[in-house]
Design an enzyme around this catalytic site. Structure first.
Site, PDB file in Angstrom:
ATOM      1  N   ASN A  45      43.324  13.015 -33.907  1.00 21.66           N
ATOM      2  CA  ASN A  45      44.509  12.681 -34.700  1.00 21.66           C
ATOM      3  C   ASN A  45      45.445  11.935 -33.762  1.00 21.66           C
ATOM      4  OD1 ASN A  45      46.857  12.606 -36.152  1.00 21.66           O
ATOM      5  ND2 ASN A  45      46.957  14.807 -36.552  1.00 21.66           N
ATOM      6  N   ARG A  73      41.586  11.352 -38.273  1.00 26.88           N
ATOM      7  CA  ARG A  73      42.597  11.430 -39.330  1.00 26.88           C
ATOM      8  C   ARG A  73      43.229  10.047 -39.478  1.00 26.88           C
ATOM      9  NH1 ARG A  73      48.680  13.173 -39.082  1.00 26.88           N
ATOM     10  NH2 ARG A  73      49.089  13.283 -41.292  1.00 26.88           N
ATOM     11  N   HIS A 116      49.351  14.302 -46.840  1.00 24.44           N
ATOM     12  CA  HIS A 116      48.906  15.689 -46.606  1.00 24.44           C
ATOM     13  C   HIS A 116      47.682  16.027 -47.469  1.00 24.44           C
ATOM     14  CE1 HIS A 116      53.310  17.045 -45.534  1.00 24.44           C
ATOM     15  NE2 HIS A 116      52.643  16.724 -44.427  1.00 24.44           N
ATOM     16  N   ARG A 135      63.585  14.800 -43.071  1.00 22.13           N
ATOM     17  CA  ARG A 135      63.601  13.784 -44.139  1.00 22.13           C
ATOM     18  C   ARG A 135      64.337  14.306 -45.364  1.00 22.13           C
ATOM     19  NH1 ARG A 135      57.493  13.500 -43.803  1.00 22.13           N
ATOM     20  NH2 ARG A 135      57.121  12.475 -41.807  1.00 22.13           N
ATOM     21  N   GLU A 174      43.591  21.574 -41.350  1.00 21.77           N
ATOM     22  CA  GLU A 174      43.240  20.168 -41.568  1.00 21.77           C
ATOM     23  C   GLU A 174      42.105  19.721 -40.650  1.00 21.77           C
ATOM     24  OE1 GLU A 174      47.635  19.639 -41.535  1.00 21.77           O
ATOM     25  OE2 GLU A 174      47.194  17.823 -42.652  1.00 21.77           O
TER      26      GLU A 174
END
Ligand code: ADP
Length: 405
Positions: free
Chosen positions: A10, A96, A185, A246, A389
């Site tokens: 990743n 990823r 996601h 965010r 993940e």
């Protein structure tokens, strides 16, 4: 193909996270992180995870100039544990990739054409895809003979109907600039929705699940029979829930207002909404542990930040209940969802008429595995389902290379 190991990479703009898994038994062999690539103070932390290898983490600091050097350093560390990347045991590398646009609906074996397509998506994912591409190019240079697979964050959401995926914009403008809701996601939402079905003892095709992925970034999804029908992130990961830094949803006119009246530039507003808003903008902290500690001490700003976070979360639960019509389970996952019992309790408080409730004792139990926290016999199961993940990327990668070899 003889090997059963998969390396999951990743890569961010200045970081490289990795895990080596053995898909023979799904066990993790090693994991680690290279940070501050390109700086003088780069740091590699490597942790071997199997009995037989030394269990303690190893760290090295000092300049690692680029991703190529970072991956070589990772390969050296793995080599010290007898897990080198030149081993015939290594079956594939799974990457990823954040943005797969509308084109990539499945994990995909990487070739030059796929690389070019990921590159073509840079305008819609300027922060993420370039870093992901660097990781892929570096890994291909190191092991050109090895199958490499891209697993896209957006792929799970490509099943969204057009009614959920389109913004109500001028169609020609939206199409010209590929403006639509992609969602992110996805690897986590896919994994958690399936794991939730397993927890209920049912097939994914039979259950409707609302997945709440609450990490520093946060998103919700509505999953009907294993397929995503709506999700809260959109063109970028900025839309939807209140996140660590965010804003999530806001009136787009806020941006015009800040530009015209506040005199801010587009880049300043971008930074404001992505890095200085959400929980950190509201109360100065983005870690839910710290916010809860402050709430418990009577801190008003932290209380309001928590309430705004919960209000938005509850609105999405209600919205996705309406989208799905029938809900079998609500699953909480990621750092906040897995650990913050007060968030879970507050998010479903008052929703008893929808069949949603949390049992205070079950909710308070700390545990590693997937577990139910709704009262016995509840109409809708409420669950804590840890996401994984890396395991999902490794599983998809391994399944694809076995099929194609
Ligand atoms: P990401 O992958 O988006 O960086 P994670 O899923 O690792 O995020 O979640 C990180 C967040 O989880 C932290 O910012 C913190 O708010 C929250 N978190 C982690 N542990 C706990 C805990 N024990 N209690 C409450 N919140 C926690």
């Amino acid at each position: 193909m003889t090997g059963t190991r998969v390396l999951v990479l990743n890569s961010g703009s200045s970081s490289l996270k990795y895990q080596l898994l053995d898909m023979g038994d799904g066990g993790r062999l090693a994991q680690g992180l290279v940070e501050r690539i390109g700086e003088e103070t780069s740091r590699l932390k490597h942790t071997p995870l199997r009995a037989g290898a030394s269990a303690a983490s190893r760290e090295r600091t000092g300049p690692i100039p680029d991703h190529e050097a970072a991956l070589k350093a990772v390969a050296d560390e793995l080599g010290l544990d007898g897990l080198g990347l030149d081993s015939p045991e290594l079956a594939a590398i799974g990457h990823r990739v954040v943005h797969g646009g509308q084109r990539f609906t499945e994990p995909t074996v990487i070739d030059d054409a796929v690389l070019a397509e990921i590159e073509r998506l840079i305008p819609v994912a300027p922060l993420h895809n370039p870093a992901n591409l660097t990781g892929i190019r570096t890994a291909r240079a190191l092991r050109p003979d090895l199958p490499q697979v891209a697993v896209f964050d957006t792929a799970f959401h490509t099943t969204m109907p057009e009614a959920a995926a389109r913004y109500a914009l001028d169609t020609a403008v939206a199409d010209a600039h590929r403006v639509r809701r992609y969602g992110f996601h996805g690897t986590s939402h896919a994994y958690v929705s399936r794991a939730t079905a397993r927890l209920l003892g049912r097939a994914p095709e039979e259950v409707n699940v609302i997945v709440l992925h609450l990490g520093n970034g946060a998103s919700a999804s509505a999953v009907r029979g294993g397929r995503c029908v709506d999700t809260s992130m959109g063109l970028t990961p900025l839309e939807g829930l209140v996140m660590g830094t965010r804003s999530g949803d806001l009136d787009p006119a806020v941006i015009f207002h800040l530009a015209r009246v506040g005199g801010m530039s587009i880049d300043e507003i971008d930074t404001l909404l992505n890095k200085r808003s959400g929980l950190i903008g509201l109360c100065g902290d983005n870690d839910m542990r710290e916010i809860r500690r402050r709430v418990d001490e009577g801190d008003e700003r932290a209380r309001l930040a928590f309430d705004i976070y919960i209000h938005r979360l509850k609105k999405y639960i209600g919205a996705y209940y309406a989208v799905l019509g029938r809900v079998d389970a609500v699953a909480f996952t990621a750092g906040v969802g897995e650990n913050a019992a007060p968030v879970r309790a507050a998010a479903v408080a008052g929703l008893e008429s929808l069949g949603l409730a949390v049992d205070a004792d079950l909710n308070a139990v700390r545990g590693d595995g997937a577990r139910l926290i709704s009262p016995a016999g509840a109409r809708v199961a409420v669950a804590v389902v840890p996401t994984d993940e890396e395991l999902e990327i490794a599983t998809q990668t391994y399944a694809l290379v076995r099929k194609t070899n």
